[in-house]
Design an enzyme around this catalytic site. Structure first.
Site, PDB file in Angstrom:
ATOM      1  N   THR A  73      -3.236  -7.686  -0.391  1.00 32.61           N
ATOM      2  CA  THR A  73      -2.294  -6.819  -1.107  1.00 32.61           C
ATOM      3  C   THR A  73      -2.953  -5.941  -2.182  1.00 32.61           C
ATOM      4  O   THR A  73      -2.761  -4.719  -2.191  1.00 32.61           O
ATOM      5  CB  THR A  73      -1.180  -7.688  -1.736  1.00 32.61           C
ATOM      6  N   ALA A  86      -8.431 -15.478  -3.599  1.00 34.03           N
ATOM      7  CA  ALA A  86      -8.011 -16.872  -3.770  1.00 34.03           C
ATOM      8  C   ALA A  86      -7.352 -17.331  -2.490  1.00 34.03           C
ATOM      9  O   ALA A  86      -6.663 -16.554  -1.826  1.00 34.03           O
ATOM     10  CB  ALA A  86      -7.031 -16.977  -4.922  1.00 34.03           C
ATOM     11  N   GLY A 115       0.820  -1.217   0.000  1.00 29.73           N
ATOM     12  CA  GLY A 115       0.000   0.000   0.000  1.00 29.73           C
ATOM     13  C   GLY A 115       0.848   1.259   0.000  1.00 29.73           C
ATOM     14  O   GLY A 115       0.606   2.194  -0.776  1.00 29.73           O
ATOM     15  N   CYS A 155       2.642 -13.417   0.735  1.00 31.56           N
ATOM     16  CA  CYS A 155       2.125 -13.973  -0.532  1.00 31.56           C
ATOM     17  C   CYS A 155       3.198 -14.571  -1.436  1.00 31.56           C
ATOM     18  O   CYS A 155       3.037 -15.688  -1.945  1.00 31.56           O
ATOM     19  CB  CYS A 155       1.420 -12.884  -1.338  1.00 31.56           C
ATOM     20  N   GLU A 187     -15.109 -24.698 -18.588  1.00 29.24           N
ATOM     21  CA  GLU A 187     -16.328 -24.726 -19.412  1.00 29.24           C
ATOM     22  C   GLU A 187     -17.569 -25.032 -18.563  1.00 29.24           C
ATOM     23  O   GLU A 187     -18.684 -24.675 -18.942  1.00 29.24           O
ATOM     24  CB  GLU A 187     -16.209 -25.748 -20.545  1.00 29.24           C
ATOM     25  N   GLU A 211      -3.475 -22.706   4.321  1.00 24.10           N
ATOM     26  CA  GLU A 211      -2.519 -22.707   3.206  1.00 24.10           C
ATOM     27  C   GLU A 211      -1.241 -23.441   3.607  1.00 24.10           C
ATOM     28  O   GLU A 211      -0.749 -24.312   2.882  1.00 24.10           O
ATOM     29  CB  GLU A 211      -2.190 -21.274   2.773  1.00 24.10           C
ATOM     30  N   THR A 213       4.980  -7.261   3.957  1.00 20.42           N
ATOM     31  CA  THR A 213       4.564  -8.645   4.216  1.00 20.42           C
ATOM     32  C   THR A 213       4.442  -9.432   2.920  1.00 20.42           C
ATOM     33  O   THR A 213       4.941 -10.556   2.821  1.00 20.42           O
ATOM     34  CB  THR A 213       3.209  -8.642   4.969  1.00 20.42           C
ATOM     35  N   CYS A 214       3.793  -8.869   1.923  1.00 23.76           N
ATOM     36  CA  CYS A 214       3.504  -9.624   0.704  1.00 23.76           C
ATOM     37  C   CYS A 214       4.771 -10.166   0.049  1.00 23.76           C
ATOM     38  O   CYS A 214       4.886 -11.350  -0.222  1.00 23.76           O
ATOM     39  CB  CYS A 214       2.735  -8.739  -0.277  1.00 23.76           C
ATOM     40  N   TYR A 241      11.800  -3.333  -6.056  1.00 25.49           N
ATOM     41  CA  TYR A 241      11.025  -2.340  -5.307  1.00 25.49           C
ATOM     42  C   TYR A 241      11.854  -1.084  -5.053  1.00 25.49           C
ATOM     43  O   TYR A 241      11.385   0.039  -5.233  1.00 25.49           O
ATOM     44  CB  TYR A 241      10.536  -2.932  -3.973  1.00 25.49           C
ATOM     45  N   HIS A 272     -13.599 -26.280 -24.805  1.00 25.92           N
ATOM     46  CA  HIS A 272     -13.577 -27.709 -24.533  1.00 25.92           C
ATOM     47  C   HIS A 272     -12.294 -28.351 -25.027  1.00 25.92           C
ATOM     48  O   HIS A 272     -11.813 -27.979 -26.101  1.00 25.92           O
ATOM     49  CB  HIS A 272     -14.779 -28.357 -25.258  1.00 25.92           C
ATOM     50  N   LYS A 278       5.275 -17.539   0.096  1.00 21.91           N
ATOM     51  CA  LYS A 278       4.263 -18.610   0.303  1.00 21.91           C
ATOM     52  C   LYS A 278       3.963 -19.293  -1.032  1.00 21.91           C
ATOM     53  O   LYS A 278       3.912 -20.518  -1.117  1.00 21.91           O
ATOM     54  CB  LYS A 278       3.010 -17.968   0.912  1.00 21.91           C
ATOM     55  N   ARG A 301     -13.839 -19.657   8.555  1.00 25.45           N
ATOM     56  CA  ARG A 301     -15.051 -18.926   8.912  1.00 25.45           C
ATOM     57  C   ARG A 301     -15.243 -17.770   7.941  1.00 25.45           C
ATOM     58  O   ARG A 301     -14.280 -17.092   7.567  1.00 25.45           O
ATOM     59  CB  ARG A 301     -14.941 -18.395  10.347  1.00 25.45           C
ATOM     60  N   GLY A 334      -4.375 -15.355  13.489  1.00 24.42           N
ATOM     61  CA  GLY A 334      -4.759 -14.024  13.035  1.00 24.42           C
ATOM     62  C   GLY A 334      -3.644 -13.001  13.184  1.00 24.42           C
ATOM     63  O   GLY A 334      -2.571 -13.293  13.729  1.00 24.42           O
ATOM     64  N   TYR A 369      -6.911 -18.333   6.612  1.00 24.52           N
ATOM     65  CA  TYR A 369      -6.117 -18.407   5.376  1.00 24.52           C
ATOM     66  C   TYR A 369      -4.728 -19.011   5.632  1.00 24.52           C
ATOM     67  O   TYR A 369      -4.304 -19.941   4.966  1.00 24.52           O
ATOM     68  CB  TYR A 369      -5.859 -16.985   4.858  1.00 24.52           C
ATOM     69  N   ILE A 370      -4.005 -18.404   6.587  1.00 24.36           N
ATOM     70  CA  ILE A 370      -2.599 -18.763   6.768  1.00 24.36           C
ATOM     71  C   ILE A 370      -2.467 -20.198   7.269  1.00 24.36           C
ATOM     72  O   ILE A 370      -1.664 -20.983   6.757  1.00 24.36           O
ATOM     73  CB  ILE A 370      -1.914 -17.749   7.725  1.00 24.36           C
TER      74      ILE A 370
HETATM   75  P1  NDP Z   1      -7.648 -15.302   9.826  1.00 22.22           P
HETATM   76  O1  NDP Z   1      -8.394 -14.220  10.513  1.00 22.22           O
HETATM   77  O2  NDP Z   1      -7.989 -15.695   8.440  1.00 22.22           O
HETATM   78  O3  NDP Z   1      -7.707 -16.625  10.716  1.00 22.22           O
HETATM   79  C1  NDP Z   1      -7.389 -16.621  12.083  1.00 22.22           C
HETATM   80  C2  NDP Z   1      -7.678 -17.998  12.648  1.00 22.22           C
HETATM   81  O4  NDP Z   1      -7.243 -18.009  13.996  1.00 22.22           O
HETATM   82  C3  NDP Z   1      -9.147 -18.373  12.634  1.00 22.22           C
HETATM   83  O5  NDP Z   1      -9.287 -19.748  12.367  1.00 22.22           O
HETATM   84  C4  NDP Z   1      -9.571 -18.041  14.061  1.00 22.22           C
HETATM   85  O6  NDP Z   1     -10.628 -18.835  14.537  1.00 22.22           O
HETATM   86  C5  NDP Z   1      -8.320 -18.415  14.831  1.00 22.22           C
HETATM   87  N1  NDP Z   1      -8.233 -17.737  16.114  1.00 22.22           N
HETATM   88  C6  NDP Z   1      -8.269 -16.404  16.340  1.00 22.22           C
HETATM   89  N2  NDP Z   1      -8.159 -16.156  17.666  1.00 22.22           N
HETATM   90  C7  NDP Z   1      -8.077 -17.363  18.277  1.00 22.22           C
HETATM   91  C8  NDP Z   1      -7.967 -17.765  19.627  1.00 22.22           C
HETATM   92  N3  NDP Z   1      -7.934 -16.865  20.613  1.00 22.22           N
HETATM   93  N4  NDP Z   1      -7.899 -19.079  19.904  1.00 22.22           N
HETATM   94  C9  NDP Z   1      -7.958 -19.986  18.907  1.00 22.22           C
HETATM   95  N5  NDP Z   1      -8.058 -19.681  17.605  1.00 22.22           N
HETATM   96  C10 NDP Z   1      -8.120 -18.376  17.285  1.00 22.22           C
HETATM   97  O7  NDP Z   1      -6.129 -14.838   9.946  1.00 22.22           O
HETATM   98  P2  NDP Z   1      -4.814 -15.301   9.193  1.00 22.22           P
HETATM   99  O8  NDP Z   1      -3.734 -14.953  10.144  1.00 22.22           O
HETATM  100  O9  NDP Z   1      -4.927 -16.692   8.678  1.00 22.22           O
HETATM  101  O10 NDP Z   1      -4.743 -14.324   7.967  1.00 22.22           O
HETATM  102  C11 NDP Z   1      -4.708 -12.911   8.204  1.00 22.22           C
HETATM  103  C12 NDP Z   1      -5.210 -12.178   6.993  1.00 22.22           C
HETATM  104  O11 NDP Z   1      -4.225 -12.243   5.980  1.00 22.22           O
HETATM  105  C13 NDP Z   1      -6.478 -12.761   6.392  1.00 22.22           C
HETATM  106  O12 NDP Z   1      -7.611 -12.188   6.933  1.00 22.22           O
HETATM  107  C14 NDP Z   1      -6.325 -12.435   4.941  1.00 22.22           C
HETATM  108  O13 NDP Z   1      -6.969 -11.227   4.696  1.00 22.22           O
HETATM  109  C15 NDP Z   1      -4.837 -12.300   4.729  1.00 22.22           C
HETATM  110  N6  NDP Z   1      -4.302 -13.441   3.967  1.00 22.22           N
HETATM  111  C16 NDP Z   1      -4.789 -13.675   2.718  1.00 22.22           C
HETATM  112  C17 NDP Z   1      -4.309 -14.721   1.967  1.00 22.22           C
HETATM  113  C18 NDP Z   1      -4.867 -14.951   0.611  1.00 22.22           C
HETATM  114  O14 NDP Z   1      -5.553 -14.073   0.084  1.00 22.22           O
HETATM  115  N7  NDP Z   1      -4.645 -16.098  -0.012  1.00 22.22           N
HETATM  116  C19 NDP Z   1      -3.272 -15.602   2.476  1.00 22.22           C
HETATM  117  C20 NDP Z   1      -2.851 -15.290   3.796  1.00 22.22           C
HETATM  118  C21 NDP Z   1      -3.355 -14.247   4.501  1.00 22.22           C
HETATM  119  P3  NDP Z   1     -12.174 -18.371  14.384  1.00 22.22           P
HETATM  120  O15 NDP Z   1     -12.522 -18.519  12.945  1.00 22.22           O
HETATM  121  O16 NDP Z   1     -12.875 -19.322  15.272  1.00 22.22           O
HETATM  122  O17 NDP Z   1     -12.207 -16.963  14.855  1.00 22.22           O
END
Ligand code: NDP
Length: 453
Positions: A311, A341, A18, A50, A440, A183, A44-45, A101, A435, A53, A206, A262, A179-180
């Site tokens: 990103t 994705a 950004g 990204c 398709e 993946e 980060t990206c 960069y 095809h 990864k 979720r 998270g 996500y993380i």
């Molecule tokens: P997410 O918010 O996607 O997932 C966090 C996970 O941690 C959830 O499963 C959540 O559970 C769990 N969690 C949170 N707090 C607790 C707790 N206290 N105890 C137990 N479990 C917990 O975060 P990520 O770190 O995976 O990714 C961060 C951001 O990075 C994403 O929101 C996304 O925007 C971005 N990202 C995008 C990617 C892509 O586009 N391919 C790849 C990687 C990252 P619950 O669901 O129950 O809350």
């Protein structure tokens, strides 16, 4: 544009997606711009997200193909993966990208300053012993992994450390199901680790469409990943080189634990208190649709604002801000139509509403298909591809598209264009199929699966 008391038109704090995008766009309109970065350029990206990864994902996919996806006729005598060699190659590639960069910033006329930026007032930012006077400040400091969801979790690695591993861990425990977590669970499994994923909900990912969440569970189990839903976490401990995860159901021992619970906005030490800028409930900098903080001349974009943490969104927000400030535009980013994705195995592509959201909104037609792709079938594999189209019944407009299957990240980018244009089911129906392809199937969805809402 600059005034004698304000040598900079814009000072950007953070050299990630950004910040760099905004700085370069502003400079292209003649603004005098400084960008401050305390770590590596690219954020980060590029450095710890990204890009590395996806490089690791390529290695994992290759391993998976060798083990399970060989096409008939092929014999592979012996294949070995060296994480150390991969790490060396990855390091060189990230260095190369970081260099790009740095050059892009230099060529745009942006002054890059290494150090930690602290806001002293709405017109002053301190880096080391320099104080930069500026008309505008853009905070683009990103986010960092949460480390304290339960006792001992700080012992676990985050995605930052995982991406720097030189040896492949044998037994891996993954905490979280976002996500993380998912993946990397799929990537490490593809490379050959034994992987167990622990999460507190009943399904992973979720917020995603439930049909996708259900099928991802099946797909991950098929690869031999162990899933532990509804986990009640107690603590994480360490005995020598081994980690012990204590849950209400028992103790699990691992060589490596990934904490993927998270990420939180990076606002510590920025000097926000010096300008009376308070953060929101998740620690984020609250902004309006133009990325204005409410304090004159102070803006924020990207993960530090915790809107849609991706990103391309940060880049779009950063560029929109530069266009508005230095090119007389009035742009804002539409956060409701962002295609995404998830690079699990198989990957996921999504844009628009989930079926659950669509059903709450209005009567919706659901079209879905599930099949084993030709390539998978011919190599003896079982992994299915799933596609879902959600159509607003009254207008025939596409309101949601979801896919789990090979190439879904590539398809969802173009499907995202159709979604943004307001395509209807009739538009899909009158398009001739390509095809033989998996794509398709999107234009061959004749039979209504169900109606909801
Ligand atoms: P997410 O918010 O996607 O997932 C966090 C996970 O941690 C959830 O499963 C959540 O559970 C769990 N969690 C949170 N707090 C607790 C707790 N206290 N105890 C137990 N479990 C917990 O975060 P990520 O770190 O995976 O990714 C961060 C951001 O990075 C994403 O929101 C996304 O925007 C971005 N990202 C995008 C990617 C892509 O586009 N391919 C790849 C990687 C990252 P619950 O669901 O129950 O809350």
């Amino acid at each position: 544009m600059s005034t004698p008391n304000a040598p900079y038109d814009l000072v950007v704090i953070g050299g990630g997606s950004g910040g760099v995008a905004s700085a370069r766009r502003a400079a292209s309109y003649g603004a005098k711009v400084a960008l401050i970065e305390s770590s590596r350029l690219g954020g980060t990206c590029v450095i710890r997200g990204c890009v590395p990864k996806k490089l690791m994902m390529y290695a994992a996919q290759f391993g998976q193909t060798l083990r399970e996806g060989l096409q008939p006729g092929w014999q592979v005598a012996q294949a070995e993966f060296s994480m150390a060699q991969w790490q060396e190659a990855k390091g060189k590639e990230i260095d190369r990208l970081e260099g790009i960069y740095a050059r892009m910033l230099e060529n745009s006329g942006v002054e890059t300053i290494r150090g930690h930026g602290v806001i002293k007032s709405t017109t002053e930012v301190q880096v080391g012993d320099r104080v930069l006077n500026t008309q505008r400040i853009l905070i683009a400091s990103g986010a960092a992994p949460n480390r304290s969801a339960f006792s001992g979790l700080e012992l676990a690695a985050t995605s930052n450390e995982l991406l720097d591993l030189s040896t492949l861990p044998k037994r891996v425990g993954v905490i979280g199901a976002g996500y993380i977590a998912l993946e990397f669970a799929c990537i490490l499994r593809g490379l050959g680790s034994e992987v167990s994923v622990f999460y507190r909900g009943d399904l992973p990912l979720r917020g995603f469409d439930e049909s996708i969440r259900d099928r991802l569970v099946t797909a991950m189990k098929l690869q031999g990943i162990q899933l532990f839903p509804d986990t009640d976490f107690k603590s994480l401990g360490q005995q020598g080189a081994l980690f012990e995860l204590q849950t209400a159901a028992g103790v699990h021992t691992f060589d490596f634990v990934l904490n993927a619970t998270g990420r939180s906005p990076n606002t510590q030490g920025l000097g926000l208190e010096n300008i009376g800028l308070r953060t929101g409930p998740a620690g984020e900098i609250e902004v309006n649709k133009y990325s204005h903080t409410g304090i004159k001349g102070v803006y924020a974009v990207g993960d530090v604002t915790n809107r849609v943490n991706l990103t391309p969104v940060a880049i779009a927000e950063g560029r929109a801000l530069a266009e508005n400030e230095f090119n007389g535009k009035n742009l804002s980013v539409d956060h409701s139509s962002v295609p995404t994705a998830t690079f699990t195995s198989p990957p996921i592509g999504s844009v628009g509403l989930t079926e659950e959201q669509a059903a709450k909104r209005a009567p919706t037609r659901v079209y879905e298909t599930e099949f084993t792709p030709m390539k998978t079938k011919f190599s003896g594999g079982e992994q299915k591809t799933y596609m879902k189209l959600l159509i607003d019944d009254a207008t025939d407009r596409v309101v949601g598209i979801h896919m789990l299957g090979e190439d879904s990240p590539e398809m969802i980018q173009l499907l995202g264009v159709l979604y943004t244009m307001g395509a209807t089911k009739a538009d899909f129906d009158r398009t001739i199929a390509v095809h033989p392809s998996s794509a398709e199937e999107w234009v061959l969805l004749r039979e209504l699966t169900r109606k909801v809402g």
